[in-house]
Design a protein around this motif. Structure first.
Motif, mmCIF file in Angstrom:
data_model
loop_
_atom_site.group_PDB
_atom_site.id
_atom_site.type_symbol
_atom_site.label_atom_id
_atom_site.label_comp_id
_atom_site.label_asym_id
_atom_site.label_seq_id
_atom_site.Cartn_x
_atom_site.Cartn_y
_atom_site.Cartn_z
ATOM 1 N N ASP A 195 -12.775 60.397 31.660
ATOM 2 C CA ASP A 195 -13.598 59.504 32.475
ATOM 3 C C ASP A 195 -12.748 58.751 33.490
ATOM 4 O O ASP A 195 -11.590 58.405 33.225
ATOM 5 N N LYS A 196 -13.332 58.527 34.638
ATOM 6 C CA LYS A 196 -12.733 57.717 35.706
ATOM 7 C C LYS A 196 -11.490 58.356 36.317
ATOM 8 O O LYS A 196 -10.754 57.701 37.042
ATOM 9 N N LEU A 197 -11.233 59.633 35.998
ATOM 10 C CA LEU A 197 -10.114 60.314 36.637
ATOM 11 C C LEU A 197 -10.522 60.734 38.039
ATOM 12 O O LEU A 197 -11.538 61.402 38.236
ATOM 13 N N ARG A 198 -9.729 60.337 39.025
ATOM 14 C CA ARG A 198 -9.924 60.774 40.408
ATOM 15 C C ARG A 198 -8.894 61.867 40.680
ATOM 16 O O ARG A 198 -7.695 61.641 40.507
ATOM 17 N N TYR A 199 -9.359 63.014 41.118
ATOM 18 C CA TYR A 199 -8.428 64.137 41.218
ATOM 19 C C TYR A 199 -8.844 65.089 42.328
ATOM 20 O O TYR A 199 -9.988 65.095 42.796
ATOM 21 N N LEU A 200 -7.881 65.902 42.745
ATOM 22 C CA LEU A 200 -8.142 67.055 43.592
ATOM 23 C C LEU A 200 -7.252 68.192 43.128
ATOM 24 O O LEU A 200 -6.168 67.968 42.578
ATOM 25 N N THR A 201 -7.722 69.412 43.325
ATOM 26 C CA THR A 201 -7.001 70.603 42.891
ATOM 27 C C THR A 201 -6.763 71.498 44.098
ATOM 28 O O THR A 201 -7.685 71.727 44.901
ATOM 29 N N LEU A 202 -5.539 71.988 44.226
ATOM 30 C CA LEU A 202 -5.169 72.889 45.317
ATOM 31 C C LEU A 202 -4.950 74.287 44.752
ATOM 32 O O LEU A 202 -4.203 74.461 43.788
ATOM 33 N N ILE A 203 -5.619 75.275 45.346
ATOM 34 C CA ILE A 203 -5.433 76.664 44.920
ATOM 35 C C ILE A 203 -5.264 77.540 46.150
ATOM 36 O O ILE A 203 -5.552 77.128 47.276
ATOM 37 N N ALA A 204 -4.812 78.769 45.934
ATOM 38 C CA ALA A 204 -4.644 79.724 47.032
ATOM 39 C C ALA A 204 -4.416 81.109 46.449
ATOM 40 O O ALA A 204 -3.872 81.248 45.354
ATOM 41 N N PRO A 205 -4.791 82.150 47.186
ATOM 42 C CA PRO A 205 -4.463 83.515 46.753
ATOM 43 C C PRO A 205 -3.039 83.927 47.111
ATOM 44 O O PRO A 205 -2.599 85.002 46.740
ATOM 45 N N SER A 206 -2.322 83.070 47.785
ATOM 46 C CA SER A 206 -1.067 83.468 48.451
ATOM 47 C C SER A 206 0.010 83.980 47.518
ATOM 48 O O SER A 206 0.597 85.040 47.757
ATOM 49 N N LYS A 207 0.308 83.273 46.444
ATOM 50 C CA LYS A 207 1.404 83.686 45.564
ATOM 51 C C LYS A 207 1.026 84.905 44.734
ATOM 52 O O LYS A 207 1.806 85.850 44.601
ATOM 53 N N THR A 208 -0.174 84.882 44.160
ATOM 54 C CA THR A 208 -0.582 85.957 43.258
ATOM 55 C C THR A 208 -0.717 87.290 43.983
ATOM 56 O O THR A 208 -0.273 88.330 43.484
ATOM 57 N N TYR A 209 -1.321 87.267 45.165
ATOM 58 C CA TYR A 209 -1.650 88.510 45.863
ATOM 59 C C TYR A 209 -0.715 88.788 47.037
ATOM 60 O O TYR A 209 -0.951 89.685 47.837
ATOM 61 N N ASN A 210 0.353 87.985 47.144
ATOM 62 C CA ASN A 210 1.411 88.174 48.139
ATOM 63 C C ASN A 210 0.869 88.164 49.571
ATOM 64 O O ASN A 210 1.174 89.045 50.381
ATOM 65 N N VAL A 211 0.113 87.106 49.882
ATOM 66 C CA VAL A 211 -0.389 86.924 51.241
ATOM 67 C C VAL A 211 -0.093 85.509 51.771
ATOM 68 O O VAL A 211 -0.915 84.928 52.494
ATOM 69 N N PRO A 212 1.096 84.932 51.475
ATOM 70 C CA PRO A 212 1.341 83.559 51.942
ATOM 71 C C PRO A 212 1.370 83.442 53.461
ATOM 72 O O PRO A 212 1.048 82.385 54.010
ATOM 73 N N GLY A 213 1.751 84.527 54.143
ATOM 74 C CA GLY A 213 1.821 84.462 55.595
ATOM 75 C C GLY A 213 0.474 84.386 56.279
ATOM 76 O O GLY A 213 0.406 84.128 57.490
ATOM 77 N N LEU A 214 -0.620 84.582 55.536
ATOM 78 C CA LEU A 214 -1.951 84.504 56.125
ATOM 79 C C LEU A 214 -2.541 83.094 56.060
ATOM 80 O O LEU A 214 -3.639 82.859 56.551
ATOM 81 N N GLY A 215 -1.816 82.171 55.441
ATOM 82 C CA GLY A 215 -2.150 80.751 55.525
ATOM 83 C C GLY A 215 -3.583 80.398 55.166
ATOM 84 O O GLY A 215 -4.303 79.836 55.992
ATOM 85 N N THR A 216 -3.979 80.697 53.927
ATOM 86 C CA THR A 216 -5.335 80.380 53.486
ATOM 87 C C THR A 216 -5.280 79.705 52.125
ATOM 88 O O THR A 216 -4.880 80.325 51.138
ATOM 89 N N SER A 217 -5.661 78.441 52.072
ATOM 90 C CA SER A 217 -5.616 77.661 50.840
ATOM 91 C C SER A 217 -6.869 76.815 50.728
ATOM 92 O O SER A 217 -7.624 76.671 51.693
#
Length: 390
Positions: free
Chosen positions: A226-248
């Motif tokens: 309760d009362k936790l304020r949070y945000l989560t960041l995810i991306a396909p970049s590391k898993t699927y080897n597409v970091p150069g496509l800049g999508t998060s």
């Protein structure tokens, strides 16, 4: 369906940052966290289709792209998210900087657990905020195998909190120590943040790269605090080897927090491009067979690395189990070398300097084993030569 992880594409003389760093030198780049594998066929096919369309105007995600994100979160992590929670970003480092700007004022403090991926420490400073590192503790678990288990020092975290502390950055799974935080640990950390009125920013970029089958990634959102304020960041970049496509993606359930985050992006943060959206959708919707083939390949690379170190390089040790990612955090302090990265580069292997992650100089290096097995074996042979020369 089979996939070829053993035949490396030639990345020399291309736009690869990883390989450009040592251009013209016989050094195997094992530093930055991208893999030397071709991306999944489904992503390549989606990109070809998008290119054939021939128009690359300003892009926004279509329903099928958003549905792919929602489906992945629910099917893989039992996390049901609302489409309105999603904020698209051109990278997770960008997300860390926006988070610092949105939720802390100049001079405010942001906690992070070290050693950690360098932008966790630099993002606050970039925005005129104060980065406060809190060291993780490596508790010895097995003297005979020289392994430890990294844990969170909650007493040290409590001592670090001041009236100006506004945020805590969490790397989950943790880079570079490759820990998968358990639900109990996440609950304790979430309760800590709620108790001290801190926003918890969880960077889950490596969440789909759990190597140990006995472990499971749990989003902070599922801890039920309760009362936790949070945000989560995810991306396909590391898993699927597409970091150069800049999508998060930033996932922010609280509308007030989301509004503050979006305000901080205006006029500064670029939009995701059309190819990035196409790759993200294909990664999350169509590339699960590729990921399920990648994980055992990485697991075997990890095991080869650990076995080689134990047999051939006992002076170099992995301090704790590598539970996730394709990154190994190596303790090299027994070499008594002031600049171990320079030592290994001189023998043809390019590693990351542990000092960049908040480790004392000369103590650690990070090795990326997300590469064809032949590359890993050659790198280990060269590292053995480097150690023999000390």
């Amino acid at each position: 369906m089979s996939f070829d992880f053993d035949t490396p594409p030639d990345r020399r003389a291309t736009d690869s940052q990883k390989w450009q760093k040592y251009a013209g030198r016989d050094i195997l780049p094992m530093w930055v966290a991208d893999m030397d594998f071709r991306s999944p066929p489904a992503i390549l096919e989606a990109l070809h289709r998008r290119v054939e369309h021939g128009v690359f105007g300003y892009a926004r995600p279509v329903k099928s792209t958003i549905d792919a994100v929602l489906s992945l979160c629910e099917s893989r992590y039992s996390w049901r998210i609302d489409p309105s929670w999603i904020v698209w970003l051109p990278g997770l480092v960008c997300g860390l900087n926006v988070t610092a700007n949105a939720f802390a004022d100049p001079g405010d403090e942001i906690l992070c657990l070290t050693p950690v991926y360098p932008p966790f420490m630099t993002a606050p400073r970039n925005q005129g905020r104060v980065s406060v590192p809190v060291p993780l503790v490596a508790e010895r678990a097995s003297v005979s195998h020289h392994t430890s288990r990294w844990t969170i020092d909650f007493a040290a975290l409590a001592r670090a909190v001041t009236p100006r502390t506004k945020l805590l950055y969490l790397c989950h799974p943790h880079n570079p120590i490759s820990r998968v935080w358990t639900r109990d640990e996440l609950t304790s950390l979430s309760e800590f943040c709620a108790r001290h009125n801190l926003i918890l920013c969880s960077d889950d970029i490596h969440c789909d790269l759990i190597l140990d089958p006995s472990h499971r990634h749990t989003p902070v959102a599922l801890c039920g605090v309760d009362k936790l304020r949070y945000l989560t960041l995810i991306a396909p970049s590391k898993t699927y080897n597409v970091p150069g496509l800049g999508t998060s993606i930033a996932i922010i359930p609280d509308p007030a927090l989301r509004a503050r985050f979006e305000r901080a992006t205006r006029g500064i943060v670029a939009e995701v491009n059309a190819l990035g959206y196409a790759a993200c959708e294909a990664a999350y919707r169509d590339s699960e067979p590729w990921r399920l083939a990648l994980l055992p390949y990485l697991r075997q690379n990890r095991d080869i690395l650990l076995d080689f170190l134990a047999r051939e390089l006992p002076g170099i040790r992995v301090e704790a189990p590598i539970e996730a990612t394709y990154l190994a955090w190596l303790n090299v302090e027994s070499l008594r070398h002031t600049d171990p990265t320079a030592l290994f580069e001189a023998h043809g292997v390019g590693l990351s300097d542990g000092a960049q992650f908040g480790s004392p100089a000369g103590r650690h290096v990070r090795l990326n084993f997300g590469c064809p097995r032949s590359t890993l074996l050659e790198a280990l042979r060269r590292m053995k030569s480097a150690v023999a020369a000390t």
